[in-house]
Design an enzyme around this catalytic site. Sequence first.
Site, PDB file in Angstrom:
ATOM      1  N   GLY B  45       7.326   6.070 -18.391  1.00 50.96           N
ATOM      2  CA  GLY B  45       7.136   4.788 -17.702  1.00 50.96           C
ATOM      3  C   GLY B  45       5.665   4.434 -17.710  1.00 50.96           C
ATOM      4  CG  LEU B  48       1.066  -1.690 -11.107  1.00 51.94           C
ATOM      5  CD1 LEU B  48       1.050  -2.080  -9.647  1.00 51.94           C
ATOM      6  CD2 LEU B  48      -0.300  -1.898 -11.725  1.00 51.94           C
ATOM      7  N   GLY B  50       2.603   4.610 -13.902  1.00 53.31           N
ATOM      8  CA  GLY B  50       2.548   5.393 -15.133  1.00 53.31           C
ATOM      9  C   GLY B  50       1.304   5.119 -15.959  1.00 53.31           C
ATOM     10  CB  SER B 289       5.452 -14.302  -3.245  1.00 54.17           C
ATOM     11  OG  SER B 289       4.638 -13.590  -2.339  1.00 54.17           O
ATOM     12  NE  ARG B 335       8.687  -7.701   1.449  1.00 52.76           N
ATOM     13  CZ  ARG B 335       8.173  -7.321   0.306  1.00 52.76           C
ATOM     14  NH1 ARG B 335       8.673  -6.275  -0.314  1.00 52.76           N
ATOM     15  NH2 ARG B 335       7.155  -7.958  -0.232  1.00 52.76           N
ATOM     16  CG  HIS B 406      12.053  -7.165  -3.882  1.00 52.83           C
ATOM     17  ND1 HIS B 406      11.767  -7.751  -5.087  1.00 52.83           N
ATOM     18  CD2 HIS B 406      10.868  -6.876  -3.311  1.00 52.83           C
ATOM     19  CE1 HIS B 406      10.453  -7.818  -5.215  1.00 52.83           C
ATOM     20  NE2 HIS B 406       9.882  -7.276  -4.179  1.00 52.83           N
ATOM     21  NE  ARG B 440       7.923  -2.164  -1.568  1.00 55.58           N
ATOM     22  CZ  ARG B 440       7.472  -3.406  -1.778  1.00 55.58           C
ATOM     23  NH1 ARG B 440       6.297  -3.769  -1.305  1.00 55.58           N
ATOM     24  NH2 ARG B 440       8.202  -4.280  -2.429  1.00 55.58           N
ATOM     25  CG  LEU B 446       1.586  -4.678  -6.442  1.00 54.68           C
ATOM     26  CD1 LEU B 446       0.814  -5.992  -6.488  1.00 54.68           C
ATOM     27  CD2 LEU B 446       2.148  -4.379  -7.814  1.00 54.68           C
TER      28      LEU B 446
END
Lengths: 246, 643
Positions: B45, B48, B50, B289, B335, B406, B440, B446
Amino acid sequence: MNINLNIWRQTKESTAGKFVRYRLENIDPNISFLEMLDILNNKLIKEKQEPVVFDHDCREGICGSCGFMINGQPHGPQKATTVCQLHMRAFQNEDELTLEPFRAASFPVIKDLSVDRRSFDRIILSGGYVDINTGEAPEANLIKVPKTNADEAFLSAACIGCGACVAACKNSSAMLFTSSKISHLSLLPQGKKEAKERVLKMVATMDDEGFGSCTNTGACSAECPKEISQANIVRLNKELIKSVID
Amino acid sequence: MNQFNQQLNSGAPNKELHRCWQEQLKSYKKLNPDQANSYRAIVVGTGLAGASASATLAEMGFNVKAFSYHESPRRAHSIAAQGGINAAKNYKKDGDSTMRLFYDTIKGGDFRSREENVYRLAEISKNIIDQCVAQGVPFAREYSGYLDNRSFGGVQVSRTFYARGQTGQQLLLGAYSALSRQQNKGKVQFFQREDMLDIVVDNGKAKGIIARNLISGKVQAHAADVVILATGGYSNVYYLSTNAMASNVTANWRAHKNGAFFANPSFTQIHPTCIPVKNNFQSKLTLMSESLRNHGRVWVPKKKSDSRHPAEIPEEERDYYLERIYPAFGNLVPRDVASRRAKEVCDEGRGVGKTGLAVYLDFKKAIEDHGEKFIKEKYGNLFDMYQNITNENPYKTPMKIYPAVHYTMGGLWVDYNLMTTIEGLFSIGESNFSDHGANRLGASALMQGLADGYFVAPHSVMNYLASNSPDNNEKMLEREAFAQKIIEVEKNILDIMNVQGDLTVDEIHRELGKVVWDNIGMSRSEKGLREALEIIPQIREKFNTRLMVPGDKNGPNPELEKALRLKDFIELAELMALDALDRKESCGAHFREEYQTEENEAKRNDSEYAYVAAWEHQKDGRPCLHKETLRFQNVKLKTRSYK
């Protein structure tokens, strides 16, 4: 709506391809173009035929995987839109659509509409980065960047590497792609150190990969799904001249 | 289900929080670049996590073989992250700190994550921004030339760094550039369009992978001294999700079947602001977003089945339900809370749009207050995307949104060093379970991907390798473990090709997705979960007897790729149901209908369920549950309140 498709079918790079005609009836105009192809493929599989291979992944217009020609236009007729974001309402009932892969010597066909765009990676590989070590970096706010530069750099960096610029160009030039990376880095203080070397290496790699020359027709920018500006090409040329004069 | 075999230990140093990572780093064994040069690492992978891990390991001197099923690292799904990345820089001087980011993340995760890991994440967050800026990532800036920030769901400070609505793209391109630099130096070998189909464990240690080339169809083994999985999440088990079409669980699932424990598989995040499903042909969902909730107001009509155009519904007949229920956080609640409340108002019959499964996200007030130009600058690309998909102009008419899957908080169980229960197998980024607990927070994915990749795994991997002498890679491939695995993988492919039934992969996947969404989605109940456990084996049976994969296995065959992935999704779905059934409490995204407060909030049961559920695969097919008890020494467990 009903749609008539002429799709390029090619088993692999070394074999000859041909157009095959398909017809789909009662398509909901609100589905996306790729969902229309999903429906076609589902039908083909049910008939024990091989589905049409096309590149796609995020289906949000950002990964840059998708892209083929619809009636001679990369990503189809809608401005600033990748083919995955294109919807059937952009077409009329009984439209004849010709689908073929991006045509460029530097983008060999893998199968059907899918092409190999690794030549783009090799251009980046030759210098499309800031030469800093990973792991240690100075405090971020020690580097001040004027907002206008940061915004311009962002617009250049927004390139998704889909290859539409190359497909749109009569010379299959990769100038827009290459210049967007060079602009992004030359607009920022971080990218200044290797600027001279970068532009020379990346332009040389672009030539080695077999991309054609730029004659500033602007077809690339007009077809770019991210509306990357032709101003980037001007900046590349400026960097190139600077690198020779300095 | 077998239970309680082993109490898992994270191996985090028993030190004060702020000293943990520094002490651990000090204790790690080191290798100089010359020594490192004799080791090989496989990274699977190149998103980001990997790409950043590959670049950093190469920088340290290791020889890295990086694998991706894409043609280029730049295609990884990290690229689609829109909103931003958190960092406790406190540039806004609004009282932010490492401790505060730590606390927000622990609380946001509803107290189901490991304190030491989360603190380390908060600590490292600052270095990430430094690293990315040095790479030339064009973050948004103020007129002063300094970095700009915005706020995000679940927090009251402004700590999110962003690049319009394309932060993931810019960070990924940054990591890709670092990777390219190392590739150019010859330290990273990039294997494109190679799909990992199994892992090789030799003498108890991870020593390689089996991958199928997606162009030639050739199945090959690759050997190394350590294997790092950066293979993302498994949201596509739901069929419809915001993940890219190819995102899958296969690498993680294969690791699981070879001995890696799978932690909290049922912790899946349903994102509140997505474009609602419109028809049966829908292939994927699109996220808007969460940053939009900074300026958009969420509402539904007060009246049931109110079919008036939103502009015709007067202010006093609108229910801004998030602002009403949560006056302190309003539209910026986490969320899971925002999603569940949207479902609730729709279930009451107050949903909008043709399907009644949508709520409004309204920018009228923000446009009045700040002007259209301001909104365009902040969210222009999101508004364009929305308009393109729905054919409605969100500057004029409120957006319609509905929750969609998501992100997956669950993943491979890892210790403090990010190593799985298989020695020498590491898991980083979304593919592990480690930092987000049961929910999360926005702009944290990120952050975690890059923290793991740039700053954590390279050091812990070096520590592991320093205790193991380098293996002879060429000879390794001749070993029994490798040959055996190739045979298994090839047999699996043949079995799938040979069914030649009457159902396409998508048809079966859609059926699986519906069961998982209905029963292991936004709200779960014992009845629904038991039902899922009955239906999923029937779907597996369909897969085994009625699947149709056309074409040749020795060449590009996307249907075969999809079928291989679906097979593992079906098995995973069962484990998700078992996990959700075991957890007799509600926490974060895991909402069990039987366990809720009078105000319909999640009701945790800390005395019995403050643990990570780590599942071990068993040959008899009945997974065994192990527990890692979570100890909270620095925060007080309390009911999350965003009122």
